[in-house]
Structure formats: C-alpha cells, structure tokens
Design a protein around this motif. Sequence first.
Motif, PDB file in Angstrom:
ATOM      1  N   LYS A 145       4.241  -2.325 -10.080  1.00  0.00           N
ATOM      2  CA  LYS A 145       4.201  -1.748  -8.790  1.00  0.00           C
ATOM      3  C   LYS A 145       4.064  -2.905  -7.608  1.00  0.00           C
ATOM      4  N   SER A 146       3.812  -4.263  -8.030  1.00  0.00           N
ATOM      5  CA  SER A 146       3.600  -5.532  -7.126  1.00  0.00           C
ATOM      6  C   SER A 146       4.613  -6.160  -6.963  1.00  0.00           C
ATOM      7  N   ALA A 182      -2.821  -9.374  -8.383  1.00  0.00           N
ATOM      8  CA  ALA A 182      -2.810  -7.906  -7.791  1.00  0.00           C
ATOM      9  C   ALA A 182      -3.742  -7.716  -6.658  1.00  0.00           C
ATOM     10  N   LEU A 235      -2.612  -7.639   1.303  1.00  0.00           N
ATOM     11  CA  LEU A 235      -1.239  -7.012   1.310  1.00  0.00           C
ATOM     12  C   LEU A 235      -0.520  -7.177   2.721  1.00  0.00           C
ATOM     13  N   GLU A 295       2.242  -5.311   3.021  1.00  0.00           N
ATOM     14  CA  GLU A 295       2.730  -4.013   3.382  1.00  0.00           C
ATOM     15  C   GLU A 295       3.045  -3.210   1.869  1.00  0.00           C
ATOM     16  N   THR A 296       3.055  -2.014   2.081  1.00  0.00           N
ATOM     17  CA  THR A 296       3.623  -1.290   0.707  1.00  0.00           C
ATOM     18  C   THR A 296       4.846  -0.421   0.950  1.00  0.00           C
ATOM     19  N   GLN A 332       5.309   0.325  -3.602  1.00  0.00           N
ATOM     20  CA  GLN A 332       5.051  -1.016  -4.251  1.00  0.00           C
ATOM     21  C   GLN A 332       4.227  -1.899  -3.461  1.00  0.00           C
ATOM     22  N   ARG A 333       3.145  -2.567  -3.866  1.00  0.00           N
ATOM     23  CA  ARG A 333       2.564  -3.635  -3.128  1.00  0.00           C
ATOM     24  C   ARG A 333       3.240  -4.898  -2.841  1.00  0.00           C
ATOM     25  N   PRO A 366       2.567  -8.669  -1.463  1.00  0.00           N
ATOM     26  CA  PRO A 366       1.336  -9.624  -1.089  1.00  0.00           C
ATOM     27  C   PRO A 366       1.772 -10.320   0.143  1.00  0.00           C
ATOM     28  N   GLN A 367       0.791 -10.495   1.082  1.00  0.00           N
ATOM     29  CA  GLN A 367       0.690 -11.202   2.263  1.00  0.00           C
ATOM     30  C   GLN A 367       1.491 -12.534   2.124  1.00  0.00           C
TER      31      GLN A 367
END
Length: 283
Positions: free
Chosen positions: A25-26, A33, A37, A39-40, A44-45, A47-48
């Motif tokens: 989910k990433s 993980a 972040l 956004e989601t 689903q994560r 990453p910045q």
Amino acid sequence: MTARASSRTTLVLLALLAISGCEDKSAGSTLSADLPLAETVNGQRVPQVLLDVLARERKLDLSVPEQRARAVLELTDYILLDQATRAESYMKDPTFAAAVEINRLQGQANAAMGKFRDSAQVDDSVLRTEYQQQIAKAGTSEYDFSQLLFDNEDDALKAAGEALSKPFNEVFDAWSKRVKQARAFQRVRPAQLPELLGKELSSLKSGETGKIPVHTEYGWHVIHVGAISPFVPPTFEQLKDGIRDTVLAQIGQKRLEKLRSEASITTPEPATPAAASAEKPAN
C-alpha cells in the motif's frame, strides 16, 4: 500534450509501475514506509520523495502553489494508473511486463551513473589539466571560409581545377546551384571540423583555395579561406562548471567500463527458425 511529452510521461509511468508492489500500500515498494507523505490515493501512501524527484525532473518549484499542483496532479495520475494496472492484472502480459522492466532498468541505470559522478572526488588541479588539454586542442586561430560540397569526386575535381585559374567567388557562384551545399562560415576552428577537413583548413593561408578536394563522410569539400583571426579562449573560470561535468561523465563511463570488464557474460546462440532449418520438399 506533445508526442515527446507523452512519450516521456509513459516512460516515467512505466518506471513507477515497475517499483510498485502488487500488494503493497505504499507507492514505490523499495522506499521506506516511514518516509514523509505527499498524499494518500485510495489508501495508498505516496512518499514525498517521489514528488520531490518528479518536480526536479520537470524543473518545477514545489514552493510555488501552481507548480506544486502540477506536480501533484501528474504524480496522482501515475498512482491511479498503477492501481488500474494491478486491478486489471496487466503485468501478467509478458510484453507489458517487459516494457515496464526495461524502463525500470533504464531509470535505475541513469540514477546509478549519477551516483558514480556524485561520489567522484575532482579537485581544481584535475579540472585545470582538462582545461589545458581542451585549449591546446582548440588551436590558436579561427577561420572564415567558403565551401562547395559535392556528391561526387569528378565535379569536385573540376571545381578545384577551375579555382586554380579563376577567382574563387566566380567558381563558387557557378557551382552553387549544383552542389549539396554552397556556404560561407565564420570564426570556425579546425578542431570543430572532421579531422581531414580541419587539417586542410589549418594548412591554408588567407586567400588560398584547397588544390585537392577533401573527402569526408559528408562528401567532397572544396574550400577557400578568407580571414584568419586569433582565437582567444574563454578563461578557466568561465569553463570550469562545464569541464567538471565532462570530467565527471568520463569518470562514470570508466566505472561502467570496469563493470563490463569484470562481468561474466554469456549470450546463447539465437534459435534457428523451424522454417529455415527444414529441407525444401522435392518437386
């Protein structure tokens, strides 16, 4: 969207799909993980760091709201298409999976070459040595010259012969409509030309025409030299950044060549098509 932009977007998308885990989910399963972040998306994560890299590639400033919105929209689209790809099981198609993998490898290779360059230690003494070599190669003079470029040697020989008894401008005008190229150049250094043509140019004085056409991959050249001026090269400080890029690229290439030389590589013989190997039936 232009064709070039669309193609570039496709490459980035395929690379993103390649690093996305089927159950993870990433976005970007190789990333931690715990990263901050951006956004989601549908749980689903994202990453910045993905947004940071995309912005850098697109030359977008994330501190500017409009530019950040563009980067976020593009990244969101990638995530949504990644999710659709997994939902539709596109990766079961070997051709699709291969396209994703080859673009992942290409992106990883480019990043690795960047790491090779970034980790290299290059001081000013190395850069100054490269600068001196470049200046020596550039030469001390710049030339204004005119050229008649021919498709065939016979016509080139005729034009060169005519130039022995006529002013070159008359020969130039007479042949200009019948050649591949009739053009005057200004402030050109011999090192900027194909090797044989550069040698011919540097052997001529102002007002002289080459007696024999020079053959290169482009055709047969008949050249006439006009003014010759001293070449004053840029200073080391003016060229320093560009020289650093050149040296770092050379270091990265040498590292790659070392990897090649140390690798064990075998290539199977291509399979012989059945149709080619079968005997022809007798008539």
